[in-house]
Design an enzyme around this catalytic site. Structure first.
Site, PDB file in Angstrom:
ATOM      1  N   SER A 205       0.824  -1.202   0.000  1.00  0.00           N
ATOM      2  CA  SER A 205       0.000   0.000   0.000  1.00  0.00           C
ATOM      3  C   SER A 205       0.867   1.266   0.000  1.00  0.00           C
ATOM      4  O   SER A 205       1.666   1.462  -0.912  1.00  0.00           O
ATOM      5  CB  SER A 205      -0.952  -0.029   1.196  1.00  0.00           C
ATOM      6  OG  SER A 205      -1.958   0.937   1.062  1.00  0.00           O
ATOM      7  N   ASP A 301      -9.114  -3.211  -6.327  1.00  0.00           N
ATOM      8  CA  ASP A 301      -8.500  -2.885  -5.043  1.00  0.00           C
ATOM      9  C   ASP A 301      -9.549  -2.199  -4.165  1.00  0.00           C
ATOM     10  O   ASP A 301     -10.006  -1.100  -4.475  1.00  0.00           O
ATOM     11  CB  ASP A 301      -7.310  -1.960  -5.286  1.00  0.00           C
ATOM     12  CG  ASP A 301      -6.519  -1.639  -4.036  1.00  0.00           C
ATOM     13  OD1 ASP A 301      -7.149  -1.394  -2.987  1.00  0.00           O
ATOM     14  OD2 ASP A 301      -5.277  -1.625  -4.105  1.00  0.00           O
ATOM     15  N   HIS A 366      -6.660  -6.042  -1.077  1.00  0.00           N
ATOM     16  CA  HIS A 366      -5.666  -4.977  -0.932  1.00  0.00           C
ATOM     17  C   HIS A 366      -4.523  -5.543  -0.093  1.00  0.00           C
ATOM     18  O   HIS A 366      -4.756  -6.058   1.001  1.00  0.00           O
ATOM     19  CB  HIS A 366      -6.281  -3.762  -0.234  1.00  0.00           C
ATOM     20  CG  HIS A 366      -5.365  -2.582  -0.107  1.00  0.00           C
ATOM     21  ND1 HIS A 366      -5.003  -1.803  -1.186  1.00  0.00           N
ATOM     22  CD2 HIS A 366      -4.746  -2.033   0.966  1.00  0.00           C
ATOM     23  CE1 HIS A 366      -4.207  -0.817  -0.779  1.00  0.00           C
ATOM     24  NE2 HIS A 366      -4.030  -0.943   0.525  1.00  0.00           N
TER      25      HIS A 366
END
Length: 421
Positions: A205, A301, A366
């Site tokens: 991320s 995502d 994610h």
């Protein structure tokens, strides 16, 4: 396959101010990562006598951080978790940068400094290494015995803030992300990274974005004969308009860049043509990276859908869809397919990069590299019968080309789709 995660109470269905939106990102990231960790731990079936059962790794605070002024947002010393390699992996290194969003205002950074994402005072002292950091060969065949480092993320700007911008804050905050990166690298080089034979910088991320930002610098700090590459997991954030026609993410990145002086860490070639907020997007960053890169990204995502494509849902129409892809109606699915198309378009030039690799699956997910369930297990998402771990290994060791792009949702039965309802 659907994984249930109930975080409905975290979502307020009205139009948010910039302050509220930024604060919600911090809360969402903190609790989502915690929930995903619980899911990972609850589904890891380890025998009591397995080496991985005792795989808790202590927090180490950066030794020269205070002397060099490399501080978390609150002025505490940054940290990392280090696990020494063994056997054939003794001279190989894998670094993984933790994720956790960003802060774009004095208010949101002040809130963040009261959490592990802004202060080492709140960081867990011992954590479990799993997924790409696991030392279990059945879970992590290619990297299990490498020296492994989990880099804690406490600056709020993907390790790219600069102290010159601190004069802008009324409350005392430290914008030292770039310094944290430099001091951290110096320390790791001093304890063995300088003698590495193979090295991989990875991140999830916001940590995936940090990986892309610092990828070439990582390569430059190592001897020329070292095989050095970079892996960004769920770090390819899109510069797309939301369903209301606003560029919410670009506006947010603009504020992050302005507040923390991020521009000095970005590529000059891009800054000569565009604003820092645009140069912070991976689509621009990868144009200038010379080091081999692998991108792991779900086409759907959930963080990007919930914060870039549908950042708020004042009319309630998107509420159930943005929290569980199985609840999307045909018109919403069509919009999500358009978001997927935008991702593939943004990657079109990168697909031609012979040294690059990618794993773009069709999961509502994610960050998939740091949990055993999504990295490599009997139930892991696959494309062409390859898990993420197998594809990354093929790419890193040049066993075969590894550019896996999934068909569109809902075609892949191996996907693990998150459910926030």
């Amino acid at each position: 396959m659907a994984t249930n995660l109930r975080l409905g109470s975290l979502v307020w269905w009205r139009r948010w101010s910039k302050k509220e939106w930024a604060v919600a990102i911090i809360v969402f990231f903190t609790l989502t990562i915690s929930a995903l960790t619980l899911i990972s731990n609850s589904r890891t079936d380890l025998a009591d006598n397995s080496p991985a059962a005792d795989d808790l790794v202590d927090l180490t605070l950066l030794h020269n951080a205070s002397h060099r002024g490399a501080f978390c947002l609150d002025g505490t010393v940054p940290g990392y978790h280090f696990q020494k390699g063994f056997g054939s992996g003794s001279h190989n290194w894998l670094l993984h940068i933790e994720g956790g969003g960003w802060c774009n205002t004095i208010e949101s950074c002040s809130l963040r400094k009261m959490t592990a994402l802004g202060s080492s005072n709140y960081m867990e002292r011992r954590i479990h290494f799993s997924g790409i950091l696991s030392r279990d060969p059945s879970e992590n065949h290619d990297f299990f015995n490498w020296n492994k480092v989990k880099i804690r993320y406490c600056d709020g700007a993907s390790l790219s803030g600069h102290p010159e911008s601190e004069s802008k804050n009324g409350d005392k905050l430290f914008f030292r992300g770039q310094l944290i990166w430099e001091v951290l690298m110096d320390e790791l080089l001093s304890i063995g990274l300088s003698k590495a034979k193979q090295a991989l910088l990875s991140g999830c991320s916001a940590g995936g974005l940090a990986t892309l930002i610092h990828c070439d610098d990582f390569r430059k700090r190592l001897p020329e004969n070292v095989t050095a590459k970079c892996l960004a997991d769920a770090g390819f954030f899109l510069d797309e308009k939301d369903v209301l026609g606003n560029r919410t993410m670009r506006s947010f990145y603009h504020d992050v860049s302005l507040l923390q002086g991020v521009a000095k860490s970005l590529h000059k070639e891009c800054l000569a043509k565009a604003e820092p907020s645009e140069c912070l997007f991976p689509q621009q960053i990868i144009k200038n990276i010379k080091t081999p890169v692998f991108l792991v990204n779900p086409a759907y995502d959930f963080w990007q859908i919930q914060h870039i494509l549908v950042p708020n849902a004042s009319d309630g129409y998107w509420r159930k869809c943005r929290l569980n892809i199985h609840n999307c109606d045909p018109s919403q699915i069509q919009i999500l397919q358009g978001f997927r198309d935008s991702l593939l378009m943004a990657l079109s030039d990168f697909q031609k990069n012979k040294e690059g690799g990618m794993f773009i699956n069709s999961c509502f997910a994610h960050c998939q590299t740091w949990m055993a369930e999504t990295w490599h297990s009997l139930n892991s998402p696959q494309i062409n019968k390859k898990t993420i771990a197998e594809s990354v290994g093929d790419w890193y060791f040049n066993r075969k080309e590894a550019k896996q792009i999934d068909c569109a949702y809902p075609c892949n039965p191996t996907c693990i789709h998150m459910n926030f309802l």
